[in-house]
Design an enzyme around this catalytic site. Sequence first.
Site, short mmCIF file in Angstrom:
data_model
loop_
_atom_site.label_atom_id
_atom_site.label_comp_id
_atom_site.label_asym_id
_atom_site.label_seq_id
_atom_site.Cartn_x
_atom_site.Cartn_y
_atom_site.Cartn_z
N ASP A 8 0.87 -1.17 0.00
CA ASP A 8 0.00 0.00 0.00
C ASP A 8 0.92 1.23 0.00
O ASP A 8 2.14 1.12 -0.20
CB ASP A 8 -0.99 -0.03 1.18
N CYS A 65 3.28 -3.06 4.10
CA CYS A 65 2.37 -1.97 4.49
C CYS A 65 3.05 -1.26 5.65
O CYS A 65 4.26 -1.42 5.84
CB CYS A 65 0.96 -2.47 4.80
N THR A 67 2.69 -1.55 9.01
CA THR A 67 3.11 -2.49 10.06
C THR A 67 3.45 -3.87 9.52
O THR A 67 4.07 -4.67 10.23
CB THR A 67 1.97 -2.69 11.09
N HIS A 98 9.98 -24.16 8.61
CA HIS A 98 8.95 -24.92 9.33
C HIS A 98 7.53 -24.70 8.82
O HIS A 98 6.70 -25.60 8.95
CB HIS A 98 8.99 -24.56 10.83
N HIS A 133 7.10 -31.18 9.68
CA HIS A 133 6.53 -29.86 9.40
C HIS A 133 5.51 -29.91 8.27
O HIS A 133 4.58 -29.11 8.24
CB HIS A 133 7.63 -28.86 9.11
#
Length: 146
Positions: A8, A65, A67, A98, A133
């Site tokens: 963004d 973005c 955060t 993993h 995994h």
Amino acid sequence: MKIAIGSDHAGFPLKEEIRKYLEEKGIEYVDCGVYDASSADYPIQAKNTCEKIVSGECVRGILCCGTGIGISMAANKVKGIRAACCSDYFSAKYTRLHNDANVLCLGARVIGVGAALELVDVFLNTEFEGGRHQRRVDLITEIENG
Ligand code: RB5
């Protein structure tokens, strides 16, 4: 290995640094926008970028973005996407080893460019370990399939 990238407006400056990094390394990529710093709604770029992975055109994605959180939430709503929001090297490495994460999400307002590029590097150069995994990743897919 072709990579899909997107952001963004808040993630745009970091996405541009990642684009330059991919070009310098000769890594093929598709830039799913945004293409300037005008205000944008991150779920749109998340969806457009993740669709490149789900379709098989790209193997992995990188989303930015402010955060890294909103865009990772949106990315994880796309079937087949395992997006990890990371701001440390260990997590970026182990989400490949993993979790077989196929999208790395970064917060442009959280980490600096230098650290972000280290995370991109380890994310793109670490292979999934498989084994036990794989069973856990399959269980995630089962949840996704209801
Ligand atoms: C945009 O202001 C900001 O909310 C967005 O980039 C992101 O951080 C959301 O999670």
